[in-house]
Scaffold this active site. Structure first.
Site, mmCIF file in Angstrom:
data_model
loop_
_atom_site.group_PDB
_atom_site.id
_atom_site.type_symbol
_atom_site.label_atom_id
_atom_site.label_comp_id
_atom_site.label_asym_id
_atom_site.label_seq_id
_atom_site.Cartn_x
_atom_site.Cartn_y
_atom_site.Cartn_z
ATOM 1 N N GLU A 1 -4.507 -0.897 30.502
ATOM 2 C CA GLU A 1 -4.062 -1.756 29.391
ATOM 3 C C GLU A 1 -4.583 -1.263 28.048
ATOM 4 O O GLU A 1 -5.601 -1.734 27.549
ATOM 5 C CB GLU A 1 -4.512 -3.207 29.606
ATOM 6 C CG GLU A 1 -3.979 -4.142 28.520
ATOM 7 C CD GLU A 1 -4.551 -5.562 28.605
ATOM 8 O OE1 GLU A 1 -4.186 -6.384 27.756
ATOM 9 O OE2 GLU A 1 -5.366 -5.828 29.511
ATOM 10 N N LYS B 1 -0.198 -2.370 31.670
ATOM 11 C CA LYS B 1 -0.076 -3.639 30.946
ATOM 12 C C LYS B 1 -0.043 -3.313 29.462
ATOM 13 O O LYS B 1 -1.029 -2.795 28.907
ATOM 14 C CB LYS B 1 -1.237 -4.575 31.277
ATOM 15 C CG LYS B 1 -1.131 -5.929 30.575
ATOM 16 C CD LYS B 1 -2.131 -6.951 31.114
ATOM 17 C CE LYS B 1 -2.000 -8.267 30.379
ATOM 18 N NZ LYS B 1 -2.862 -9.334 30.955
#
Length: 297
Positions: free
Chosen positions: A176, A213
């Site tokens: 992420e 993500k």
């Protein structure tokens, strides 16, 4: 080796991932949004007990199940705790929800327009503890504030270095590198993130796969090459500060991405709701995020 049933759900299941991983710095805000002010606790231990009560209420609510919630990202203390008399990862999987663990230890100060992750010297031990509790994967967050090519390259490279270590421990990493919605150069930063993620994906050895993500991009479908990449299990989107309706609308325009929302999932929940009101509010949020996650496949 990863659980094949969990892997099948993450590869092909319909739904989204709930982010229930607020840590020390973000917990007071999460509790305040839930209707619990800072005067309700006198120590960090009491604060974490309150957020655990909130999370336990969420994961045991009737509407929170694998029918629409594919997975849930947990804070370490939540993974170690119980809900409804069972270890939280066990309870989640019994309800059809794949458990993940947030493993990063926070952010360094900003340099070259990015915030790198702090060192994680205990990562191997944490991964093995998570595996012993039935956790499927991990999540780690870094932040990008400016479209600085060198900074973004270092930021993404660090994510993948840790991802390789997590894979070696038998878990699936969620990578992420969040692009801040406040960035004045968001569109350029999105493109640099795409470039450097693709570079790192192409360098992964055969058989190694990750999840991603990412912030919802300025340009719709910018991350289509990542959705289609053979070394990517799933691309999920963070809400990044958008209210739920706006986050859902943006998500629905990005084919193949599913949600992994935190605040946008929990924004209507309050501590003083009775159980029926709580489940109704949670179920409504789950329904809307699910719809946005499956309409764009």
């Amino acid at each position: 080796m990863t659980d094949p049933k969990m892997m099948a759900q993450m590869v092909g299941g319909a739904g989204f991932i709930a982010a229930l991983d607020q840590s020390g710095g973000s917990t007071p805000k999460a509790l305040a949004a839930y209707g619990i002010g800072e005067d309700a606790w006198n120590s960090e231990e009491e604060m974490f007990a309150l957020i655990h009560q909130m999370r336990s209420r969420i994961v045991t609510a009737p509407s929170f199940s694998g029918q629409k919630v594919l997975g849930a990202i947990l804070f370490e203390k939540t993974m170690e705790g119980d809900a409804d008399g069972k270890p939280v990862p066990q309870l989640l999987w019994e309800r059809g929800v794949v458990p993940f663990l947030k493993v990063d230890k926070g952010l360094e100060e900003e340099t070259d327009g990015v915030q790198m992750m702090k060192p994680m010297p205990e990562l191997d031990a944490m991964c093995q503890r998570a595996k012993s509790k039935g956790v499927f994967g991990t999540k780690m967050r870094s932040v990008i504030h400016e479209a600085n090519a060198d900074g973004i390259a270092r930021n993404v490279d660090q994510q993948f270095q840790f991802a390789r270590q997590i894979i070696a421990n038998g878990l699936v990493p969620i990578v992420e590198p969040e692009v801040s919605l406040k960035s004045a150069t968001r569109e350029q930063a999105d493109r640099l993130v795409l470039e450097h993620i693709l570079r790192n994906l192409d360098a992964l050895p055969d058989g190694e796969r990750v999840m991603l993500k990412l912030s919802l991009p300025v340009e719709d479908d910018l991350y289509a090459p990542l959705v289609a990449h053979p070394r990517v299990i799933r691309v999920v989107a963070l809400s990044g500060g958008y209210e739920r309706d706006e986050a859902n609308a943006k998500l629905s325009r990005n084919r193949g991405m599913i949600a992994s929302f935190s605040r946008a999932l929990l924004q209507d929940l309050r501590a003083d709701m009775n159980d029926e009101e709580f489940d109704k509010a949670l179920g409504s949020a789950i329904d809307s995020i699910y719809a946005a996650s499956v309409c764009n496949g």
